[in-house]
Design an enzyme around this catalytic site. Structure first.
Site, short mmCIF file in Angstrom:
data_model
loop_
_atom_site.label_atom_id
_atom_site.label_comp_id
_atom_site.label_asym_id
_atom_site.label_seq_id
_atom_site.Cartn_x
_atom_site.Cartn_y
_atom_site.Cartn_z
N TYR A 1 4.91 -49.75 31.10
CA TYR A 1 5.21 -51.02 31.73
C TYR A 1 4.64 -51.21 33.12
O TYR A 1 4.76 -52.28 33.70
CB TYR A 1 6.73 -51.23 31.79
CG TYR A 1 7.31 -51.77 30.50
CD1 TYR A 1 7.46 -50.95 29.40
CD2 TYR A 1 7.72 -53.09 30.39
CE1 TYR A 1 8.00 -51.44 28.22
CE2 TYR A 1 8.25 -53.59 29.21
CZ TYR A 1 8.39 -52.76 28.13
OH TYR A 1 8.92 -53.24 26.96
N LYS B 1 9.17 -38.45 22.29
CA LYS B 1 8.21 -38.10 21.23
C LYS B 1 7.41 -36.92 21.76
O LYS B 1 6.21 -37.02 22.01
CB LYS B 1 7.33 -39.33 20.94
CG LYS B 1 6.41 -39.18 19.74
CD LYS B 1 7.10 -39.35 18.41
CE LYS B 1 6.12 -39.10 17.28
NZ LYS B 1 6.76 -39.12 15.95
N ASP C 1 11.27 -41.75 16.32
CA ASP C 1 11.24 -42.25 14.94
C ASP C 1 12.49 -41.81 14.18
O ASP C 1 13.13 -42.59 13.47
CB ASP C 1 9.96 -41.84 14.21
CG ASP C 1 9.57 -40.39 14.41
OD1 ASP C 1 10.20 -39.69 15.24
OD2 ASP C 1 8.63 -39.93 13.72
N ASP D 1 12.77 -50.09 24.85
CA ASP D 1 12.64 -51.50 24.48
C ASP D 1 12.82 -51.66 22.97
O ASP D 1 13.56 -52.52 22.50
CB ASP D 1 11.26 -52.01 24.92
CG ASP D 1 11.03 -53.44 24.49
OD1 ASP D 1 11.94 -54.27 24.71
OD2 ASP D 1 9.96 -53.73 23.94
N ASP E 1 16.39 -53.11 20.48
CA ASP E 1 16.43 -54.26 19.57
C ASP E 1 17.08 -53.83 18.25
O ASP E 1 17.87 -54.58 17.66
CB ASP E 1 15.03 -54.82 19.30
CG ASP E 1 14.71 -56.01 20.23
OD1 ASP E 1 15.28 -56.04 21.34
OD2 ASP E 1 13.90 -56.87 19.84
#
Ligand code: IPM
Ligand code: MG
Length: 364
Positions: A143, A195, A229, A253, A257
């Protein structure tokens, strides 16, 4: 005196914020604290009216003077950002991300809590299974805006987009998450979501800092790790496993959601952009829902939950017990209201936006 800057923003933002402010008025009277609100019209429409270019930002969306003013408030209450007449990214970058960065709101706190009476798409899961918090780093990672083009608009074009993790930025986020988890005192388990099997530099830094800080200062907090994941899989399969999650900006982010969906959707999910030493900004995490603008059908629960969070966080930060109590009171009123609603989706609530606001006021 609690000083709040209000940015209704775009689309249905002002409508849902209005309900939050209605609830604020009621709860302030009940808990006996004083507050002021000051409106800032930083909407896309205002930008266009001032001569803003819808295709490329040509004038500030929020000026340096306004940012200097915003620093003087106890909190910012934000509705929504996004206007269909403006190319996506302009307002997001020029307003939302700009405020997060300028005000150094380095934590994005997103509770994933299924309120009673709210429908989740997860079969066989209820409020006892879906109740955890995501602490998302809010100033670094993909970002920060680094990168560029080479040979743009040619067949040999190259685009890079860089990711950063700084020891400072990662540590302050981890510490916030450990402290949050300790204070919450639920399972006392902090899950790092990353990750590190692929992002062997940036997420190696996260992993080492996580373990070092945990060993040194938070031996009472159990440490847990998920690849991002796999975390998506667990959100759907076993959300009851989680207590507090700490995660870098981009993955945060995305997983929030998914978190918002399992807690009943964008109509209920709220978040806080927090600077524990400065001015924080609270928002419903759904978008501006342009097609519902002005129809009085959008769910204001997320905006009211953002207000509850504002009161709790700022109350605690200022050491103002009445304000903190007010936040808890608003959340209880939300929990009493949700079961009365037919659904959390826009237009299907069985009530209008204003009526849902009234129900929460009555439940206070
Ligand atoms: C969010 C949003 C923003 C983000 C966008 C609008 C820039 O998706 O708050 O999660 O990516 O952080
Ligand atoms: Mg998002």
């Amino acid at each position: 005196m609690l000083k709040i800057a209000v940015i209704g923003g775009d689309g249905t933002g002002p409508e849902v914020v209005r309900e939050g402010l209605k609830v604020l008025k009621e709860v302030a009277a009940k808990e006996n604290f004083q507050y002021t609100t000051t409106d800032y019209d930083l909407s896309g429409k205002a930008y266009l009216a001032r001569g803003g270019d819808p295709n490329k930002q040509n004038i500030p969306i929020v000026t340096d003077e306004q940012i200097a003013e915003l620093r003087k408030y106890d909190a910012i209450y934000l509705g929504a950002v996004g206007d269909p007449d403006i190319v996506p990214g302009i307002l997001e970058l020029g307003l939302l991300l700009r405020l997060r960065f300028e005000l150094d709101q380095y934590i994005n706190l997103r509770p994933v809590k299924l309120y009673p009476g709210v429908e989740t798409p997860l079969r066989d899961k209820g409020p006892e299974h879906i109740n955890f918090d995501v602490v998302r780093e809010n100033t670094e990672d993909l970002y920060f805006g680094g990168g560029g083009f080479l040979r743009k608009n040619t067949p040999n074009e190259v685009a890079t987009q860089e990711m950063i993790a700084t020891r400072f930025g990662v540590e302050r986020c981890l510490r916030y998450a450990f402290e949050f988890c300790r204070k919450k005192n639920q399972k006392r388990m902090l899950t790092l979501v990353a990750k590190r099997n692929v992002l062997t530099y940036a997420h190696d830094l996260w992993w080492r800092a996580f373990n070092e800080i945990g060993d040194r200062d938070y031996p009472d907090i159990k440490r847990d790790y998920n690849h991002v994941d796999a975390c998506c899989m667990w959100f759907v399969k076993n959300p009851e496993f989680y207590d507090t999650i700490v995660v870098s900006n981009m993955f945060g982010d995305i997983i929030t959601d998914l978190g918002a969906m399992i807690q009943g959707g964008m109509g209920v999910a709220a978040g806080g952009n927090i600077n524990p030493q400065g001015v924080s900004m609270f928002e419903p995490i759904g978008g501006s829902a342009p097609k519902y603008t002005g129809m009085n059908v959008i769910n204001p629960i997320a905006a009211i939950a953002a207000l509850a969070m504002l009161l709790r966080v700022v109350g605690a930060q200022k050491g103002d017990a009445a304000v903190e109590r007010a936040g808890n009171r608003v959340e209880k009123a939300i929990m009493a209201t949700c079961p009365k609603m037919k659904s959390q989706s826009a237009g299907k609530m069985g009530y209008s936006t204003t009526q849902v606001g009234d129900l929460v006021c009555q439940a206070l």
